[in-house]
Scaffold this motif. Structure first.
Motif, short mmCIF file in Angstrom:
data_model
loop_
_atom_site.label_atom_id
_atom_site.label_comp_id
_atom_site.label_asym_id
_atom_site.label_seq_id
_atom_site.Cartn_x
_atom_site.Cartn_y
_atom_site.Cartn_z
N UNK A 226 0.94 -1.16 -0.11
CA UNK A 226 0.00 -0.13 -0.01
C UNK A 226 0.90 1.11 -0.03
N UNK A 227 1.89 1.19 0.84
CA UNK A 227 2.80 2.38 0.90
C UNK A 227 3.54 2.58 -0.28
N UNK A 228 3.85 1.52 -1.17
CA UNK A 228 4.68 1.53 -2.10
C UNK A 228 3.55 2.07 -3.47
N UNK A 229 2.27 1.91 -3.46
CA UNK A 229 1.51 2.32 -4.41
C UNK A 229 1.25 3.87 -4.08
N UNK A 230 1.38 4.23 -2.67
CA UNK A 230 1.24 5.93 -2.54
C UNK A 230 2.45 6.30 -2.96
N UNK A 231 3.50 5.91 -2.66
CA UNK A 231 4.76 6.45 -3.29
C UNK A 231 4.86 6.78 -4.83
N UNK A 232 4.38 5.49 -5.21
CA UNK A 232 4.52 5.80 -6.78
C UNK A 232 3.31 6.90 -7.34
N UNK A 233 2.30 6.55 -6.68
CA UNK A 233 1.00 7.60 -6.81
C UNK A 233 1.58 9.24 -6.72
N UNK A 234 2.14 9.41 -5.66
CA UNK A 234 2.70 10.76 -5.17
C UNK A 234 3.67 11.35 -6.32
N UNK A 235 4.55 10.32 -6.83
CA UNK A 235 5.79 10.74 -7.77
C UNK A 235 4.86 11.06 -9.24
#
Length: 297
Positions: A226-235
């Motif tokens: 989940x946090x990896x998805x949020x990281x990619x989404x923020x980028x």
């Protein structure tokens, strides 16, 4: 340290091979911190010889932090063949006084020598940074074995901190790009710690508590993804809405294989060294390109 099942390293070649682990075992940690500080200088058009000492101080501080962590983790790492092999303090039995005098004292000197150039701000940064290095790994506090605090400390002090500290030392006013990068670094640091704890779950469950031993590896793995998805989404968001400049995009592409592997691996499986080391080397090389092309940005 004397009661560890340590194998004494014999021969100069073997000794130097294990000494090299002090600098390469956590290259992804001090290397990432160095890249982050480089970006802060570039973003604020503040690259000069005086400010370049910030890079030296941050690289040394993060190397020191992870070397000290290895030193304190040696009794636990000695229980696992792979981790013990990569921990210098398991492979080589060195008296405490020599560790402190030869390695840590040198790092302290370089860190303080660089920070003191920034007068009161530099001394304040040193006064905060050095105790955190001790508190995270050292006893009796040892934040890394306090569930919740271990995650918070890593989240705020591994990737987010070097950017914020660089701006503090520069006395720079924050802009929209600074906020975007700190958000990305926040999720990057949080997910990286979750990833490491999931990989080390088996040995941590036998030695000391942390966030993952309390939550469980399967739920932590879900949180990691989940946090990896949020990281990619923020980028993606900050790039497509125009905040992140094009020259920063390769840093995201370089980390993409590591992020993708998080969706393929299982709890207890270590990160692939080829991907991790390759990404780190590529990131440092590209940071060198960015520095060499500084006037073009």
């Amino acid at each position: 340290m004397n009661q560890l099942p340590i194998q004494q390293v014999k021969g100069s070649a073997a000794t130097w091979r294990h000494v090299s682990k002090l600098f390469t075992n956590h290259m992804d940690a001090w290397g990432v911190a160095l890249i982050i500080a480089v970006l802060a200088l570039i973003v604020h058009d503040a690259l000069n010889w005086r400010n370049a000492t910030i890079l030296l101080a941050i690289a040394c501080a993060y190397w020191l932090g992870f070397a000290y962590n290895d030193y304190r983790d040696a009794p636990h790492d000695a229980l696992d063949e792979a981790k013990g092999r990569n921990n210098f303090f398991v492979a080589c039995q060195i008296p405490r006084k020599w560790v402190i005098l030869s390695l840590f004292a040198l790092s302290f000197g370089l860190i303080l020598g660089a920070f003191i150039l920034f007068e009161l701000r530099g001394l304040l940064v040193a006064a905060l940074s050095l105790p955190v290095i001790w508190a995270y790994s050292g006893r009796p506090i040892r934040l890394k074995s306090r569930p919740g605090l271990d995650l918070l400390t890593h989240t705020f002090f591994v990737e987010t901190y070097p950017y914020a500290v660089t701006l503090l030392l520069l006395g720079a006013a924050w802009n929209r790009l600074d906020v975007a990068l700190v958000v990305i670094f926040f999720f990057g640091s949080l997910s990286a710690q979750l990833e490491q704890q999931v990989a080390d779950y088996e040995i941590d469950a036998r030695t000391e508590p942390n966030f993952t031993t309390r939550l469980g590896p399967k739920r932590t793995m879900l949180l990691l993804r989940l946090t990896t998805i949020l990281l990619a989404a923020a980028g993606f968001w900050f790039f497509f809405e125009g905040t992140i400049p094009i020259y920063m995009v390769p840093f995201g592409l370089i980390t993409a294989p590591m992020l993708a592997h998080r969706f393929l691996r299982q709890p207890g499986q270590q990160r692939l060294k080829l991907i991790t080391r390759g990404s780190m080397v590529a990131g440092l090389l590209y940071a060198g390109v960015v520095l060499a092309s500084y006037d073009l940005w």
